[in-house]
Structure formats: structure tokens, C-alpha cells
Design an enzyme around this catalytic site. Structure first.
Site, PDB file in Angstrom:
ATOM      1  N   CYS A 129      -3.808  11.784  -5.795  1.00 25.03           N
ATOM      2  CA  CYS A 129      -4.906  10.819  -5.723  1.00 25.03           C
ATOM      3  C   CYS A 129      -5.221  10.472  -4.271  1.00 25.03           C
ATOM      4  CB  CYS A 129      -4.532   9.568  -6.507  1.00 25.03           C
ATOM      5  SG  CYS A 129      -5.866   8.351  -6.633  1.00 25.03           S
ATOM      6  N   CYS A 130      -4.179  10.200  -3.493  1.00 26.01           N
ATOM      7  CA  CYS A 130      -4.369   9.875  -2.075  1.00 26.01           C
ATOM      8  C   CYS A 130      -4.979  11.061  -1.319  1.00 26.01           C
ATOM      9  CB  CYS A 130      -3.046   9.494  -1.434  1.00 26.01           C
ATOM     10  SG  CYS A 130      -2.414   7.866  -1.921  1.00 26.01           S
ATOM     11  N   CYS A 214      -4.991   0.348  -2.295  1.00 22.50           N
ATOM     12  CA  CYS A 214      -5.804   0.421  -3.505  1.00 22.50           C
ATOM     13  C   CYS A 214      -5.200  -0.482  -4.585  1.00 22.50           C
ATOM     14  CB  CYS A 214      -5.870   1.866  -4.001  1.00 22.50           C
ATOM     15  SG  CYS A 214      -6.823   2.952  -2.912  1.00 22.50           S
ATOM     16  N   CYS A 217      -2.261   0.649  -7.053  1.00 22.07           N
ATOM     17  CA  CYS A 217      -0.981   1.014  -6.428  1.00 22.07           C
ATOM     18  C   CYS A 217      -0.440  -0.046  -5.482  1.00 22.07           C
ATOM     19  CB  CYS A 217      -1.128   2.349  -5.703  1.00 22.07           C
ATOM     20  SG  CYS A 217      -1.574   3.724  -6.782  1.00 22.07           S
ATOM     21  N   CYS A 240       0.382   6.912   2.382  1.00 24.65           N
ATOM     22  CA  CYS A 240      -0.660   7.544   1.582  1.00 24.65           C
ATOM     23  C   CYS A 240      -0.852   9.004   1.944  1.00 24.65           C
ATOM     24  CB  CYS A 240      -1.980   6.795   1.730  1.00 24.65           C
ATOM     25  SG  CYS A 240      -2.655   6.810   3.396  1.00 24.65           S
TER      26      CYS A 240
END
Length: 251
Positions: A129-130, A214, A217, A240
Site C-alpha cells: 500500500c505504501c 494514514c 495505519c 513507509c
């Protein structure tokens, strides 16, 4: 909004080398943070540079310092689509208050559709995702710059304890310079600067979030815990990815 550089580099020589980083660390040894920033920016010692900011818990300090020296310096913000609403409101308030040159970076829509259609990749693959939402958009944007300014501080975590003011960004093959103006600041220094300059705090700090990323998280941190322990809670993950592990980790 800032327009990015219109002319790409034509040569393949490294922008900076480890020798340059050592030289700059020696040059500004003993200088205050503002003196260092003024020397680097006004002396054009780092070429085209940008600030990378999350507009998180302590971001206002570096942004205020940079705006005081040279307001047109681009401030890159990664709009991941997963930020707290409070972060976006805080960003807008600081941009207006400090007169910042904000540049909003977003992930590639086609890649999001292909690799995170549900928007839930953070729940089973936070690294992936990062990578999509932060690492790739930032790498693409920073390719236009010779140096970046980060908000990392040694007290934030053990992985940042020994960082220098100037280093070479090992995630970049062209030798981009990474500058950590606040690396030797303590939590008390940060608090004192907020007070002395009447800077607004991120609204989530008072609610137990000393490090803010975010929303999915980021969790609250208990008193006495590592300020970044609320990030990616439950995962073996402390960064990240915009600061590579090899750098001993941005922002």
C-alpha cells in the site's frame, strides 16, 4: 501550486556524492538550524530542493523555518487518499498561515485500480500500500530535484538515532542529497519552538497521536512509548518506505 522543473537533467553524473555530504556536515557543524538552512538555500549549495512534509504532529516547525528563509521552496505532500480529515484541514491552515508553496502528489489512478481496487490493501499488505500511495509518487516527483528536506528527528525512534544532517539518498541512483535539519532537536526543542512562534498544533496530538500518518495505519500511543509505536501497529514495519532501510530511517 508550484510548477515542477521544466528541464530534465541531460547528464548522468551524480548530483552529490558521499564526499559532498561529509563536506556539508563539516561546513555547518555548530551552526544553528536556521543558519544552516539559510546557508544552503541562499548559497544554492543543494541545487533545486524541495521539502517533503506529511503535515503531521511536528511538521509546522520545519515548514515555519523554511518559509522564514525562502517561502517559494516547494513543499511536497503525498495525498494518499487515506489521510485523517484533520490532517488535510491542518495542511490547508498551515499553507495559508505560512504562505507555503504546496505541491500535492497523488498515486497513479490506473495502478490503484489494478492493485488496490478495494482500497483495503493496507489491511493485508501495508508495504504494498505504501509503495503505491507514497513511495512511487514521491520518487517520481523527487527526480526533478537535487535535494530534499525532511522532518526526521533522532528522538522519534531508534532507527533515526544516528542520522546526520546531510546524507545521500540511497533510494536514488542519481545521488540526490537528503537534508535532515531537525535531526538533533529534542522533543523539548520542538515544543519550545511551537510556543515561541505561536504555531498551531495538529489537532490529533492532544488525542494521543504523537506520530500521524494514514488513518487506517495510525493508532494512539501510550505515555512513555516510542512516539512512532502507533504506526503500523501489529506489523513488523516502522517506515513507509520513502526512507529506505539502508539509510537507517522521510517527513
Amino acid at each position: 501550486m508550484n510548477e515542477t522543473r521544466k528541464i530534465d537533467r541531460l547528464d548522468a553524473a551524480p548530483r552529490f556524492t558521499e564526499h559532498d555530504a561529509v563536506r556539508l556536515n563539516r561546513m555547518f557543524r555548530g551552526a544553528s538550524t536556521r543558519e544552516m538552512l539559510a546557508g544552503v538555500i541562499e548559497g544554492d549549495l543543494a541545487g533545486d530542493l524541495a521539502v517533503v512534509s506529511s503535515f503531521g504532529a511536528e511538521s509546522a516547525v520545519l515548514l515555519h523555518l523554511v518559509a522564514d528563509v525562502d517561502p517559494p521552496v516547494p513543499v511536497l505532500f503525498l495525498d494518499t487518499g487515506k489521510h485523517f480529515a484533520e490532517t488535510l484541514a491542518y495542511r490547508d491552515a498551515l499553507v495559508e498561515r505560512l504562505g507555503l508553496n504546496l505541491v500535492v502528489l497523488k498515486p497513479d489512478e490506473a495502478e490503484l485500480a489494478a492493485k488496490d481496487e478495494s482500497g483495503l490493501r493496507w489491511s493485508y499488505d501495508p508495504d504494498g500500500c505504501c509503495e503505491i500511495r507514497k513511495v512511487k509518487p514521491l520518487a517520481q516527483a523527487l527526480a526533478r530535484y537535487d535535494a530534499s528536506l525532511t522532518g526526521r528527528k533522532a528522538f522519534q525512534s531508534s532507527t533515526r538515532a544516528n542520522l546526520p544532517r546531510f546524507e545521500i539518498d540511497t533510494s536514488d541512483t542519481q545521488g540526490r542529497l537528503k537534508i535532515n535539519p531537525l535531526i538533533d532537536w529534542s522533543a523539548d526543542d520542538i515544543d519550545a519552538y511551537f510556543e515561541a512562534n505561536d504555531l498551531p498544533r495538529h489537532p490529533l496530538v492532544a488525542r494521543g497521536f504523537p506520530s500521524i500518518g494514514c488513518e487506517p495505519c495510525t493508532h494512539k500511543v501510550a505515555p512513555g512509548e516510542d512516539p512512532r509505536s502507533g504506526r503500523w501497529k501489529g506489523w513488523d514495519k516502522t517506515e513507509c518506505g520513502i526512507h529506505r532501510p539502508g539509510e537507517e530511517p522521510f517527513l
